[in-house]
Each structure stands twice: as C-alpha cells, then as structure tokens.
Design an enzyme around this catalytic site. Structure first.
Site, mmCIF file in Angstrom:
data_model
loop_
_atom_site.group_PDB
_atom_site.id
_atom_site.type_symbol
_atom_site.label_atom_id
_atom_site.label_comp_id
_atom_site.label_asym_id
_atom_site.label_seq_id
_atom_site.Cartn_x
_atom_site.Cartn_y
_atom_site.Cartn_z
ATOM 1 N N CYS A 179 0.455 -1.404 -0.039
ATOM 2 C CA CYS A 179 -0.220 0.153 0.278
ATOM 3 C C CYS A 179 0.184 1.190 -0.072
ATOM 4 O O CYS A 179 1.236 2.174 -1.119
ATOM 5 C CB CYS A 179 -0.818 -0.305 1.328
ATOM 6 S SG CYS A 179 -2.067 -1.962 1.654
HETATM 7 N N1 SAJ Z 1 6.410 2.382 8.233
HETATM 8 C C1 SAJ Z 1 7.642 3.067 9.405
HETATM 9 N N2 SAJ Z 1 6.916 3.726 10.271
HETATM 10 C C2 SAJ Z 1 5.859 4.164 11.031
HETATM 11 C C3 SAJ Z 1 4.639 2.766 10.237
HETATM 12 C C4 SAJ Z 1 5.235 2.096 8.715
HETATM 13 O O1 SAJ Z 1 8.439 3.059 9.039
HETATM 14 O O2 SAJ Z 1 5.317 4.023 12.260
HETATM 15 C C5 SAJ Z 1 6.877 0.686 7.952
HETATM 16 C C6 SAJ Z 1 6.031 -0.167 8.293
HETATM 17 O O3 SAJ Z 1 7.336 -1.151 8.785
HETATM 18 C C7 SAJ Z 1 6.556 -1.133 6.396
HETATM 19 C C8 SAJ Z 1 5.562 0.077 5.463
HETATM 20 O O4 SAJ Z 1 5.788 1.569 6.698
HETATM 21 O O5 SAJ Z 1 7.353 -0.905 5.990
HETATM 22 C C9 SAJ Z 1 4.098 0.020 5.944
HETATM 23 O O6 SAJ Z 1 3.453 0.134 6.891
HETATM 24 P P1 SAJ Z 1 1.898 0.033 7.612
HETATM 25 O O7 SAJ Z 1 1.977 0.069 9.232
HETATM 26 O O8 SAJ Z 1 1.186 1.578 6.467
HETATM 27 O O9 SAJ Z 1 1.513 -1.256 6.938
HETATM 28 P P2 SAJ Z 1 0.920 -1.157 6.351
HETATM 29 O O10 SAJ Z 1 1.130 -1.400 4.241
HETATM 30 O O11 SAJ Z 1 0.202 -2.900 5.942
HETATM 31 O O12 SAJ Z 1 -0.195 -0.576 5.471
HETATM 32 C C10 SAJ Z 1 -2.068 -0.536 5.441
HETATM 33 C C11 SAJ Z 1 -2.758 -0.077 5.468
HETATM 34 N N3 SAJ Z 1 -3.472 -0.452 5.123
HETATM 35 C C12 SAJ Z 1 -4.807 -0.557 4.349
HETATM 36 O O13 SAJ Z 1 -4.243 0.264 3.049
HETATM 37 C C13 SAJ Z 1 -6.262 -0.896 3.714
HETATM 38 C C14 SAJ Z 1 -2.841 1.375 5.714
HETATM 39 O O14 SAJ Z 1 -3.841 1.902 5.100
HETATM 40 C C15 SAJ Z 1 -3.357 1.218 7.488
HETATM 41 O O15 SAJ Z 1 -3.373 2.595 8.006
HETATM 42 C C16 SAJ Z 1 -1.587 0.400 7.417
HETATM 43 O O16 SAJ Z 1 -2.256 -0.879 7.738
HETATM 44 C C17 SAJ Z 1 -1.688 0.028 9.472
HETATM 45 O O17 SAJ Z 1 -2.383 0.935 9.899
HETATM 46 O O18 SAJ Z 1 -1.426 -0.835 9.700
#
Ligand code: SAJ
Length: 453
Positions: A285
């Site tokens: 995403c």
């Molecule tokens: N990450 C960081 N720092 C943060 C948060 C994330 O470095 O503070 C990195 C993570 O390690 C990862 C990437 O960013 O590599 C994405 O992380 P994410 O927490 O956004 O997880 P995703 O990619 O699974 O995003 C999903 C998304 N869900 C949908 O699109 C339906 C996002 O909208 C959600 O907010 C997210 O999950 C979530 O909250 O877990």
C-alpha cells in the site's frame, strides 16, 4: 459472448427485489481475487448469510479453498471448513458462475508499472471477465485501491459496452479495502467501510451490502470521493513516515535519540500522532498508493510535492542504514563491507507479518551483497524467500537459525524488522555490533555495541 441486443432485456430490473435480496443476506455475492483482501471479505460476507462465490484465476487457490485449505497466514483451515460445511460457499475459476451473482466485488491488486505508473491490468482483466457475463440486475463494486476517476473512466465504459446501462440495468460502486494484515485488533466487520457511487440506486444497493457485512458503512457522494479517501489515508502515512525518517537522520547527527523524543511527544494528549523511523517503507500500500494520485494529478497540471518527496525520503532509507553500518564497522572494526559477514534480522516489510512485498529489507540485502558482504537473514515468519518480482534470484534462500556461536560469527547484525518472538537477548549478548533500525534493543538499556540507524 452474448451479443448486445440479446443482453438488453426490455424488462426493467426489479430493483426492490434486488435490494431486498442484498439487504437481507439472501443474495449471492461473487468475490473476485481471493487474496489478503478478498479472502477476509469472503469470510465476512458468508458470516452474514450470503451465498458466496469465491472467484480466482489461480486454480491452485481455488482447489485449496474447495478442499478447506487456507493459503493465508492468519486464516485457519477451520474457517474455510466452516464455510464449506455451512454450504453457501464455492470457489471457482469459471467465469460463467458470475452470472449467478447478485453482486460482484473486485479485490485484485493495483501495483505500479516499472515507470511507477498505475498498473490496472488486473482490474481491467477482471472487469472484462465480468462484462462477458454481465446481466441486468447486478451490482458491481471495485475495492482495489486506485486513482480518483478509475471507476467512472475505466470500469463503467467497459461494462456499458455490453449495451447495459449503469444505474439502470447494472449498478456500480467503489468501496476501498481497509484490510490490515496481521492486525489482531480490527476485523473486516469492525472496520468502517467507505462506500461511494454515482447514482442513487447504485449507492443504495452498495450501502445495503456493506451495511450488512461490516458494522458501519460510510456513504460518500461519488466513486471518486471514495477512491480519493483511500489514497488520502495512505498518503497521510507515507508523508508522516518520511517526516519521521528525516527527523531521525537529523537527530542522529545531533546525538539525540529520536525514539525518546517521539515517546515524549506522545505525552501530548492532542494534536500529535506518533510515527516511527525505519529502514524504509514496504508493503502493498504505502510505497504504491500515493503514486496513483501523483500520476492522475498530472492530468490536471497539479504537482504533488509532498507525495514525491516522501517517496524519495522513504526510498533513500536503505542507503542511510547501510551508511550507518559502514561507519560503525569502519570506526569499531576497522573493516569495510567487502568480505564482511552480515546477518539481517527481519526480511518482512513490517513486524509480525510474512509479507515481503516492497520490503526495504530486501533492498538492504541486495545492496550489502553488491558491496561484497556475505549476507544471511533470520526471519521467523519467512523460512525461505519465495519468488518475488524484483528479487527472484534470492528465491529459495533459507532463514538461518540464531545461536550464540552463529551470532559471534558475524561482523554485524542489522535489525530491519522488529518481529516478536526473536531471542533479542541472545542477539544482544553474542552479536559484536548491532545496527538497530527499529529500536528493538532499547529493552536492554544503553549498549555500547548497539548503533541506531
Ligand atoms: N512504517 C514505518 N514507520 C511507521 C509506520 C510504518 O517505518 O510509523 C513502515 C512499516 O515498517 C512498513 C511500511 O511503513 O514497511 C508500511 O507500514 P503500514 O503500517 O502502513 O502497514 P501496511 O503497509 O500494511 O498498511 C496497511 C494499510 N492498510 C490499507 O491500506 C488497507 C494502511 O492504510 C494502514 O493504516 C496500515 O496497514 C496500518 O495501520 O497497519
């Protein structure tokens, strides 16, 4: 292919009956694309009494589903067996089954092309399959994340080529997926669902469906508003993650612990939301969705500075991590990367998932090998590297076990994903140099051999 003249029947759609069927859970729902979005949605629709057709082009997935076997972490075989024994569930790769559906929900990937432009080939192939079977009285919903305008400009014309009219013969809506793999707190049912349509009948039908499948269906005025909502959610994350990554680099240079600062900022009871630095941004995403808006905004001559800058900063983080590793090895070991032995702890793109898509760990892995290092990885969620688009030559490489002896054999250990269930005390005790991108080692207090990166 049914010719257009045959497809159009003069009999108007019995809209009240269709609405009653969908609203009461008696309808048949076809879900196309049984992956991390479609699979939970199939469970959630089945749980509300619907008759569910799980359509996928991957015959192996179809066979597993019909045999009660799961292929997704977090969804046990028991859940499928329960659907099969209750009846009202069948998986198929046969498009002709779509004719039996009152509603068809599209849950297929929307990646980027090599030039980082929207790649809608899966959506278009799926819509073409629907068009080949489309009949009056069906609701079609697109869930795949995409740029504002996709439903109206790409999906609707393909379906109206059948001669059927949107809003009269068939109905069309957009409802973005909000699945969060690995999130043990929110379920498909408990996550509010945005629902957008461009005519009253389509909106009514789509709200009736999602109003039953999830606890809160949130209507918006158009498919474009719904498409835009999902992008804003993920652009918000990408930009804020990039911001905290940039702040990390600044504070590290200043000798300030950015993690301590974030924890302190979190004490502000309003107006602050924590994001955490990392080795880059992975997943299906956050590295992808924002660029769907960048691409579309060019059509309007509008720049997207924040989106592009965030993408650049996030994409630069693997290089930053490697520069911190080089610096630490040079200063402490008087050694370069070439000929060194490095253990990469965590390959998945985020904590406690087994998903490698766009994982920055793979970028770090490749760059370390290019620098001449011998690289191993340990990831309890990834016993061996599966086939991937960009790193297929790594396929089959196995995760190594952790032991005091093996840890002592590495010049450095780089923590890229902070999975639970890893023996970090063993790592702390036996690794000579630890590069920590996730602040995992903070639990052991200040450690001279731990370097934040
Ligand atoms: N990450 C960081 N720092 C943060 C948060 C994330 O470095 O503070 C990195 C993570 O390690 C990862 C990437 O960013 O590599 C994405 O992380 P994410 O927490 O956004 O997880 P995703 O990619 O699974 O995003 C999903 C998304 N869900 C949908 O699109 C339906 C996002 O909208 C959600 O907010 C997210 O999950 C979530 O909250 O877990």
């Amino acid at each position: 292919m049914i010719t257009t003249s045959l497809r159009r029947t003069n009999a108007p759609v019995d809209f009240p009956a269709l609405l009653e069927n969908i609203g009461s859970g008696k309808a048949t729902i076809a879900i196309m694309g049984i992956g991390y979005v479609g699979f939970p949605l199939a469970l959630a629709t089945h749980a509300q009494g619907y008759n569910v057709i799980a359509y996928d082009v991957d015959e192996e997935k179809v066979a597993k589903l019909n045999a009660g076997k799961s292929y997704l972490r977090g969804i046990g075989d028991d859940k499928i067996e329960k659907m099969l024994s209750a009846g009202r569930f069948h998986a198929t790769a046969d498009a002709s089954a779509l004719k039996n559906a009152d509603a068809i929900v599209i849950c297929v990937p929307t990646p980027l092309t090599k030039n980082r432009e929207p790649d809608l080939r899966f959506v278009e192939a799926t819509v073409a399959t629907i068009a080949s079977q489309l009949r009056p009285g069906q609701l079609i919903v697109l869930e795949s994340t995409t740029y504002p305008g996709t439903t109206v400009e790409r999906v609707k014309p393909m379906l109206e080529e059948t001669g059927l009219r949107c809003g009269e013969d068939f109905f069309l809506a957009f409802s973005p997926e909000r699945e969060d793999p690995g999130n043990g707190f929110f379920s498909t049912y408990s996550i509010p669902k945005i629902v957008g349509a461009d005519d009253k009948k389509s909106r009514t039908l789509a709200l009736a469906l999602y109003g039953r499948v999830v606890f809160s269906a949130v209507p918006v005025s158009s498919t474009a508003a719904a498409e835009a909502t999902k992008l804003v959610e993920n652009i918000f994350r990408s930009v804020n993650i990039a911001l905290v990554n940039e702040i990390k680099m600044v504070f590290t240079a200043m000798g300030i612990d950015v993690w301590e600062v974030i924890e302190a900022a979190k004490t502000k009871p309003f107006g602050f939301m924590p994001f955490y630095p990392g080795p880059g941004v992975g997943g299906h995403c956050i590295p992808v969705d924002p660029f769907y808006l960048t691409w579309k905004s060019r059509e309007y001559g509008m720049p997207t500075h924040f989106i592009e800058l965030a993408g650049q900063i996030n994409a630069s983080m693997p290089d930053y991590v490697i520069s911190r590793l080089r610096e630490a090895m040079d200063k402490r070991l008087r050694k370069g990367l070439n000929g060194s032995r490095i253990l990469l702890l965590g390959l998945a793109y985020k904590k406690d998932v087994d998903d490698l898509r766009e994982s920055p760990s793979l970028v770090i892995y490749e760059k370390l090998k290019e620098a001449g290092a011998a690289v191993d990885y340990h990831d309890p969620f990834i016993p061996s590297i599966p086939h991937t688009r960009e790193h297929d030559h790594l396929a089959g490489t196995a995760s190594v076990a952790l032991s005091a002896k093996s840890l002592r054999g590495y010049d450095a250990v780089a923590i890229a994903t902070g999975h639970s269930g890893v023996d970090y005390a063993l790592v702390c005790k036996h690794a000579g140099l630890i590069i920590d991108t996730r602040n995992v080692m903070v639990q052991f207090g200040a450690q001279p051999h731990v370097v934040q990166a």
